[in-house]
Write a protein that holds these residues in place. Structure first.
Motif, PDB file in Angstrom:
ATOM      1  N   PRO A  76      43.410  29.602  24.130  1.00 40.24           N
ATOM      2  CA  PRO A  76      42.458  29.584  25.334  1.00 40.24           C
ATOM      3  C   PRO A  76      43.354  30.129  26.609  1.00 40.24           C
ATOM      4  CG  PRO A  76      43.225  27.536  24.771  1.00 40.24           C
ATOM      5  CD  PRO A  76      43.897  28.351  23.715  1.00 40.24           C
ATOM      6  N   PHE A  77      42.120  30.343  27.630  1.00 41.91           N
ATOM      7  CA  PHE A  77      42.693  30.558  29.071  1.00 41.91           C
ATOM      8  C   PHE A  77      42.308  29.013  29.572  1.00 41.91           C
ATOM      9  CE2 PHE A  77      41.929  34.815  27.960  1.00 41.91           C
ATOM     10  CZ  PHE A  77      42.966  35.400  28.827  1.00 41.91           C
ATOM     11  N   GLU A  78      43.221  28.584  30.674  1.00 43.18           N
ATOM     12  CA  GLU A  78      43.276  27.469  31.126  1.00 43.18           C
ATOM     13  C   GLU A  78      42.791  27.697  32.784  1.00 43.18           C
ATOM     14  OE1 GLU A  78      46.529  24.366  30.528  1.00 43.18           O
ATOM     15  OE2 GLU A  78      47.166  25.422  32.326  1.00 43.18           O
ATOM     16  N   VAL A  79      41.912  27.106  33.158  1.00 42.59           N
ATOM     17  CA  VAL A  79      41.349  27.301  34.556  1.00 42.59           C
ATOM     18  C   VAL A  79      41.661  25.992  35.059  1.00 42.59           C
ATOM     19  CG1 VAL A  79      39.482  27.794  36.059  1.00 42.59           C
ATOM     20  CG2 VAL A  79      39.525  28.760  33.513  1.00 42.59           C
ATOM     21  N   ASN A  80      42.506  26.052  36.280  1.00 42.17           N
ATOM     22  CA  ASN A  80      42.637  24.914  37.055  1.00 42.17           C
ATOM     23  C   ASN A  80      41.587  24.587  38.109  1.00 42.17           C
ATOM     24  OD1 ASN A  80      43.634  23.274  39.323  1.00 42.17           O
ATOM     25  ND2 ASN A  80      45.573  23.969  38.814  1.00 42.17           N
ATOM     26  N   LEU A  81      40.718  23.443  37.895  1.00 41.08           N
ATOM     27  CA  LEU A  81      39.465  23.452  38.707  1.00 41.08           C
ATOM     28  C   LEU A  81      40.027  22.832  39.938  1.00 41.08           C
ATOM     29  CD1 LEU A  81      37.353  21.644  35.782  1.00 41.08           C
ATOM     30  CD2 LEU A  81      37.642  24.017  36.450  1.00 41.08           C
ATOM     31  N   ARG A  82      41.041  22.712  40.185  1.00 37.92           N
ATOM     32  CA  ARG A  82      41.561  22.429  41.637  1.00 37.92           C
ATOM     33  C   ARG A  82      41.723  23.692  42.380  1.00 37.92           C
ATOM     34  NH1 ARG A  82      42.912  17.725  43.871  1.00 37.92           N
ATOM     35  NH2 ARG A  82      44.001  16.770  41.871  1.00 37.92           N
ATOM     36  N   THR A  83      42.411  24.483  41.787  1.00 33.25           N
ATOM     37  CA  THR A  83      42.568  25.829  42.699  1.00 33.25           C
ATOM     38  C   THR A  83      42.067  27.099  42.185  1.00 33.25           C
ATOM     39  OG1 THR A  83      44.312  26.264  40.912  1.00 33.25           O
ATOM     40  CG2 THR A  83      45.140  24.948  42.820  1.00 33.25           C
ATOM     41  N   GLY A  84      41.505  26.888  41.042  1.00 32.59           N
ATOM     42  CA  GLY A  84      40.638  28.126  40.386  1.00 32.59           C
ATOM     43  C   GLY A  84      41.728  29.239  39.643  1.00 32.59           C
ATOM     44  N   GLU A  85      42.889  28.827  39.645  1.00 33.99           N
ATOM     45  CA  GLU A  85      43.853  29.883  38.949  1.00 33.99           C
ATOM     46  C   GLU A  85      43.551  29.611  37.244  1.00 33.99           C
ATOM     47  OE1 GLU A  85      48.214  28.896  39.975  1.00 33.99           O
ATOM     48  OE2 GLU A  85      47.382  28.458  41.835  1.00 33.99           O
ATOM     49  N   ARG A  86      43.770  30.975  36.929  1.00 34.52           N
ATOM     50  CA  ARG A  86      43.418  30.882  35.355  1.00 34.52           C
ATOM     51  C   ARG A  86      44.558  31.848  35.010  1.00 34.52           C
ATOM     52  NH1 ARG A  86      38.221  33.796  32.784  1.00 34.52           N
ATOM     53  NH2 ARG A  86      39.303  34.246  30.814  1.00 34.52           N
ATOM     54  N   GLU A  87      45.346  31.120  33.717  1.00 35.79           N
ATOM     55  CA  GLU A  87      46.088  31.687  32.810  1.00 35.79           C
ATOM     56  C   GLU A  87      46.142  31.383  31.548  1.00 35.79           C
ATOM     57  OE1 GLU A  87      49.563  30.223  34.796  1.00 35.79           O
ATOM     58  OE2 GLU A  87      49.398  28.489  33.879  1.00 35.79           O
ATOM     59  N   LEU A  88      46.652  32.362  30.395  1.00 41.55           N
ATOM     60  CA  LEU A  88      46.661  31.881  28.823  1.00 41.55           C
ATOM     61  C   LEU A  88      47.427  30.508  28.834  1.00 41.55           C
ATOM     62  CD1 LEU A  88      45.764  33.132  26.432  1.00 41.55           C
ATOM     63  CD2 LEU A  88      47.806  34.276  26.248  1.00 41.55           C
ATOM     64  N   VAL A  89      46.908  29.784  27.882  1.00 42.64           N
ATOM     65  CA  VAL A  89      47.814  28.479  27.748  1.00 42.64           C
ATOM     66  C   VAL A  89      48.921  28.849  27.043  1.00 42.64           C
ATOM     67  CG1 VAL A  89      47.593  26.545  26.051  1.00 42.64           C
ATOM     68  CG2 VAL A  89      45.444  27.300  27.395  1.00 42.64           C
ATOM     69  N   ASP A  90      50.183  28.348  27.452  1.00 39.46           N
ATOM     70  CA  ASP A  90      51.405  28.275  27.095  1.00 39.46           C
ATOM     71  C   ASP A  90      51.846  27.180  26.159  1.00 39.46           C
ATOM     72  OD1 ASP A  90      54.286  28.491  26.668  1.00 39.46           O
ATOM     73  OD2 ASP A  90      54.574  28.596  28.798  1.00 39.46           O
ATOM     74  N   LEU A  91      51.811  27.311  24.857  1.00 41.70           N
ATOM     75  CA  LEU A  91      52.189  26.177  23.750  1.00 41.70           C
ATOM     76  C   LEU A  91      53.456  25.595  24.083  1.00 41.70           C
ATOM     77  CD1 LEU A  91      50.308  27.224  20.491  1.00 41.70           C
ATOM     78  CD2 LEU A  91      49.360  26.006  22.235  1.00 41.70           C
ATOM     79  N   ASN A  92      54.396  26.459  24.499  1.00 40.42           N
ATOM     80  CA  ASN A  92      55.873  25.877  24.787  1.00 40.42           C
ATOM     81  C   ASN A  92      55.678  25.018  25.864  1.00 40.42           C
ATOM     82  OD1 ASN A  92      56.967  27.388  22.635  1.00 40.42           O
ATOM     83  ND2 ASN A  92      57.046  29.212  23.794  1.00 40.42           N
ATOM     84  N   ALA A  93      55.033  25.231  26.764  1.00 40.98           N
ATOM     85  CA  ALA A  93      54.861  24.015  27.962  1.00 40.98           C
ATOM     86  C   ALA A  93      54.247  22.893  27.501  1.00 40.98           C
ATOM     87  CB  ALA A  93      54.011  24.948  29.089  1.00 40.98           C
ATOM     88  N   LEU A  94      53.486  22.990  26.790  1.00 43.82           N
ATOM     89  CA  LEU A  94      52.578  21.694  26.351  1.00 43.82           C
ATOM     90  C   LEU A  94      53.304  20.899  25.421  1.00 43.82           C
ATOM     91  CD1 LEU A  94      49.085  23.125  25.345  1.00 43.82           C
ATOM     92  CD2 LEU A  94      49.508  21.613  27.315  1.00 43.82           C
TER      93      LEU A  94
END
Length: 97
Positions: A76-94
């Motif tokens: 999925p894409f991850e949308v930061n609801l505070r900043t509006g930034e959008r990026e592909l989910v990084d499973l390694n970071a999770l």
């Protein structure tokens, strides 16, 4: 409770058929809008606690639910609801969380 548990990142990952519809009926559009408004209100309350809130989203054609998406080897894409930034989910970071 989420503040007491020390949550720093809160992710909302609704099934996409709840947020996107393939039909054009008025009933579906109203239900979709109502759910979206409820999600916005819920996210705003979590943000007020100082917790980062993210919405995971994807194309409905790639799968209805997150499980379907992952089974299709997509992320999925991850949308930061505070900043509006959008990026592909990084499973390694999770995994490092």
């Amino acid at each position: 409770m989420i503040k007491e548990w020390g949550v720093k990142k809160f992710i909302i990952a609704y099934d996409m058929d709840s947020l996107q519809r393939n039909d054009d009926s008025i009933k579906s559009a109203k239900k979709q809008q109502s759910l979206f408004e409820t999600l916005k209100e819920f996210a705003a309350q979590v943000l007020q606690l100082g917790i980062d809130v993210y919405l995971w989203t994807w194309n409905l054609n790639d799968g209805k639910g997150l499980d379907d998406l992952l089974l299709a080897n997509k992320l999925p894409f991850e949308v930061n609801l505070r900043t509006g930034e959008r990026e592909l989910v990084d499973l390694n970071a999770l995994q490092r969380m």
